[in-house]
Design an enzyme around this catalytic site. Structure first.
Site, PDB file in Angstrom:
ATOM      1  N   ASP A  60      -2.623   7.265  -9.318  1.00 49.55           N
ATOM      2  CA  ASP A  60      -2.484   5.791  -9.750  1.00 49.55           C
ATOM      3  C   ASP A  60      -2.466   4.848  -8.552  1.00 49.55           C
ATOM      4  O   ASP A  60      -1.566   4.247  -8.191  1.00 49.55           O
ATOM      5  CB  ASP A  60      -1.409   5.293 -10.619  1.00 49.55           C
ATOM      6  CG  ASP A  60      -1.310   4.199 -11.140  1.00 49.55           C
ATOM      7  OD1 ASP A  60      -2.253   3.292 -11.100  1.00 49.55           O
ATOM      8  OD2 ASP A  60      -0.212   3.495 -11.319  1.00 49.55           O
ATOM      9  N   ASP A  72       3.134   8.765   2.317  1.00 52.72           N
ATOM     10  CA  ASP A  72       1.758   8.582   1.803  1.00 52.72           C
ATOM     11  C   ASP A  72       1.460   9.846   1.101  1.00 52.72           C
ATOM     12  O   ASP A  72       1.840  11.251   1.197  1.00 52.72           O
ATOM     13  CB  ASP A  72       1.042   8.850   3.189  1.00 52.72           C
ATOM     14  CG  ASP A  72      -0.498   9.132   3.118  1.00 52.72           C
ATOM     15  OD1 ASP A  72      -0.987   8.862   2.121  1.00 52.72           O
ATOM     16  OD2 ASP A  72      -1.180   9.054   4.262  1.00 52.72           O
ATOM     17  N   GLY A  73       0.749   9.630  -0.147  1.00 51.75           N
ATOM     18  CA  GLY A  73       0.369  10.495  -1.112  1.00 51.75           C
ATOM     19  C   GLY A  73      -0.326  11.770  -0.332  1.00 51.75           C
ATOM     20  O   GLY A  73      -0.145  13.014  -0.614  1.00 51.75           O
ATOM     21  N   GLU A 120       4.685   0.055  -9.667  1.00 50.59           N
ATOM     22  CA  GLU A 120       5.139  -0.480 -10.592  1.00 50.59           C
ATOM     23  C   GLU A 120       6.309   0.315 -11.550  1.00 50.59           C
ATOM     24  O   GLU A 120       7.310  -0.196 -12.085  1.00 50.59           O
ATOM     25  CB  GLU A 120       4.266  -1.306 -11.706  1.00 50.59           C
ATOM     26  CG  GLU A 120       3.254  -2.130 -11.112  1.00 50.59           C
ATOM     27  CD  GLU A 120       1.850  -1.094 -10.847  1.00 50.59           C
ATOM     28  OE1 GLU A 120       2.047   0.193 -10.725  1.00 50.59           O
ATOM     29  OE2 GLU A 120       1.092  -1.884 -11.247  1.00 50.59           O
ATOM     30  N   ASP A 135       4.993   7.016  -3.605  1.00 50.25           N
ATOM     31  CA  ASP A 135       4.237   5.695  -3.280  1.00 50.25           C
ATOM     32  C   ASP A 135       4.443   5.346  -1.813  1.00 50.25           C
ATOM     33  O   ASP A 135       5.558   5.577  -1.290  1.00 50.25           O
ATOM     34  CB  ASP A 135       4.628   4.455  -4.252  1.00 50.25           C
ATOM     35  CG  ASP A 135       3.672   3.546  -4.238  1.00 50.25           C
ATOM     36  OD1 ASP A 135       2.972   3.184  -5.127  1.00 50.25           O
ATOM     37  OD2 ASP A 135       3.415   2.855  -3.068  1.00 50.25           O
ATOM     38  N   GLN A 190       0.391  -3.695   2.985  1.00 49.29           N
ATOM     39  CA  GLN A 190      -0.562  -4.573   2.168  1.00 49.29           C
ATOM     40  C   GLN A 190       0.202  -5.929   1.983  1.00 49.29           C
ATOM     41  O   GLN A 190       1.495  -5.948   1.966  1.00 49.29           O
ATOM     42  CB  GLN A 190      -0.835  -4.078   0.852  1.00 49.29           C
ATOM     43  CG  GLN A 190       0.242  -3.323   0.089  1.00 49.29           C
ATOM     44  CD  GLN A 190       0.222  -2.062  -0.751  1.00 49.29           C
ATOM     45  OE1 GLN A 190      -1.126  -2.046  -1.022  1.00 49.29           O
ATOM     46  NE2 GLN A 190       1.028  -1.391  -1.241  1.00 49.29           N
TER      47      GLN A 190
HETATM   48  N1  SAM Z   1      -3.289  -0.352 -11.375  1.00 47.77           N
HETATM   49  C1  SAM Z   1      -3.707  -0.429 -10.056  1.00 47.77           C
HETATM   50  C2  SAM Z   1      -5.045  -1.012  -9.789  1.00 47.77           C
HETATM   51  O1  SAM Z   1      -5.479  -1.858 -10.326  1.00 47.77           O
HETATM   52  O2  SAM Z   1      -5.523  -0.375  -8.913  1.00 47.77           O
HETATM   53  C3  SAM Z   1      -3.240   0.579  -9.285  1.00 47.77           C
HETATM   54  C4  SAM Z   1      -1.655   0.614  -9.620  1.00 47.77           C
HETATM   55  S1  SAM Z   1      -0.565   0.727  -8.179  1.00 47.77           S
HETATM   56  C5  SAM Z   1       0.364  -0.773  -7.780  1.00 47.77           C
HETATM   57  C6  SAM Z   1      -1.177   1.200  -6.720  1.00 47.77           C
HETATM   58  C7  SAM Z   1      -0.342   1.842  -5.649  1.00 47.77           C
HETATM   59  O3  SAM Z   1      -0.820   2.757  -5.076  1.00 47.77           O
HETATM   60  C8  SAM Z   1       0.417   0.760  -4.779  1.00 47.77           C
HETATM   61  O4  SAM Z   1       1.897   0.635  -5.401  1.00 47.77           O
HETATM   62  C9  SAM Z   1       0.245   1.376  -3.646  1.00 47.77           C
HETATM   63  O5  SAM Z   1       1.538   1.054  -2.532  1.00 47.77           O
HETATM   64  C10 SAM Z   1      -0.231   2.734  -3.664  1.00 47.77           C
HETATM   65  N2  SAM Z   1      -0.776   3.380  -2.497  1.00 47.77           N
HETATM   66  C11 SAM Z   1      -1.846   3.147  -2.065  1.00 47.77           C
HETATM   67  N3  SAM Z   1      -2.486   3.948  -1.234  1.00 47.77           N
HETATM   68  C12 SAM Z   1      -1.371   5.056  -1.093  1.00 47.77           C
HETATM   69  C13 SAM Z   1      -1.288   6.282  -0.577  1.00 47.77           C
HETATM   70  N4  SAM Z   1      -2.052   6.671   0.334  1.00 47.77           N
HETATM   71  N5  SAM Z   1      -0.051   7.085  -0.908  1.00 47.77           N
HETATM   72  C14 SAM Z   1       0.712   6.754  -1.759  1.00 47.77           C
HETATM   73  N6  SAM Z   1       0.637   5.551  -2.662  1.00 47.77           N
HETATM   74  C15 SAM Z   1      -0.470   4.711  -2.360  1.00 47.77           C
END
Ligand code: SAM
Length: 290
Positions: free
Chosen positions: A163, A145-146, A93, A113, A38
């Site tokens: 999250d 990857d989650g 974060e 994450d 991203q």
């Molecule tokens: N508060 C937020 C919002 O407004 O949508 C979400 C917070 S957070 C920063 C989102 C996180 O999800 C990011 O750091 C991103 O890298 C992570 N993320 C996205 N897809 C993911 C996945 N498949 N596995 C693990 N983390 C993931």
């Protein structure tokens, strides 16, 4: 009353739906990076302080992040009588981790994450958000990857907190909003486990939101939706709890406050009264007038 100054100079245009934007005055750009997954920006906004922006969408800001993170974390954590082991998926974060670690019952909190660059940039620039959570001996951060992590791990958790980036935003999170994924989450939860996911906006993205809600309902016997206004998002952000045993609606003001005190959790937004309010708010739906 004097009018606010006109927006001139550099601004951030935050999309709040397919058709509308919120304009925020930008002070400075602190960091920018295109990661494997991203576009990452850490900026400073005149009104909201430092902020994490992913693919042009504000994820959290210093000024109002506590509203989002406390609302995401504490209703599920407090509904569980003794959460010891917690998994956070996403949460780059470190603010979700910070809130989880406030509960003295927690012995281990694992955060997974996908994007190591988000975590590194947040560690460096957003110390007010993580507040040292990454260094806490009860915390463990895994860059993966989650979805893959959940499929492979044998660990069992009391609470799982999702999250992630919005269900209608980047591709990387989309499979983590499906019934197939929630079934895996269910399997990784203890017999009395509970999960919560942020779910974006039910007002602007009603169809996507409904799909997420239906998917949680397919898997969990107890499902509760709630939402909270997040000023820098420009909409009320929705959350969905899926629980195997405990019902968040059955807690009283007194019991929530008792558990918060017992676990030494201090908050700026969430309390017993807030819990009851969240459990009783309407879910916004866009009126079909057009
Ligand atoms: N508060 C937020 C919002 O407004 O949508 C979400 C917070 S957070 C920063 C989102 C996180 O999800 C990011 O750091 C991103 O890298 C992570 N993320 C996205 N897809 C993911 C996945 N498949 N596995 C693990 N983390 C993931």
């Amino acid at each position: 009353m004097t009018n606010p100054p006109p927006v001139i100079g550099i601004v951030v245009m935050q999309p709040i739906s397919y058709e509308s934007y919120m304009i925020m005055k930008l002070k400075t750009v602190l960091a920018q990076k295109r990661s494997k997954y991203q576009n990452i920006e850490i900026v400073e906004l005149s009104e909201y302080g430092k902020a994490l922006v992913l693919d042009g969408l504000v994820q959290s800001t210093e000024v109002d992040e506590y509203i989002y993170h406390e609302s995401l974390v504490h209703p599920a954590m407090i509904t569980h009588p003794n959460p010891k082991k917690v998994l956070i998926v996403g949460g780059g974060e470190g603010a979700t981790l910070r809130e989880v670690l406030k509960h003295s019952t927690v012995q281990e909190a694992i955060m997974v994450d996908i994007d190591g660059d988000v975590v590194e940039l947040c560690k460096k620039y957003l110390e007010t958000l993580h507040a040292g959570a990454f260094e806490n001996p009860r915390a463990k951060v895994i860059i993966a990857d989650g979805k893959e992590y959940i499929e492979k791990t044998n660990e069992i958790f009391d609470v799982i907190i999702l999250d992630l980036t919005d269900p209608y935003a980047s591709e990387i999170a989309q499979e983590l909003y499906t019934a197939k994924f929630y079934r895996k989450v269910y399997e990784r939860l203890a017999e009395d486990g509970i999960m919560v996911t942020q779910a974006g906006s039910s007002f602007y993205y009603e169809e996507v939101y409904d799909r997420v809600l239906e998917s949680v309902k397919e898997v969990f016997p107890i499902v509760k939706e709630y939402n909270v206004w997040v000023p820098s998002f420009g909409y009320a952000c929705n959350f969905i709890i899926g629980s195997k045993k405990y019902n968040p609606e059955e807690l009283t003001v007194q019991e929530v406050d008792r558990r918060l005190n017992e676990r030494k959790v201090t908050t700026k937004f969430y309390s017993g009264r807030t819990h009851i309010a969240l459990m009783n708010l309407p879910i916004y739906r866009k009126s079909k007038v057009r």
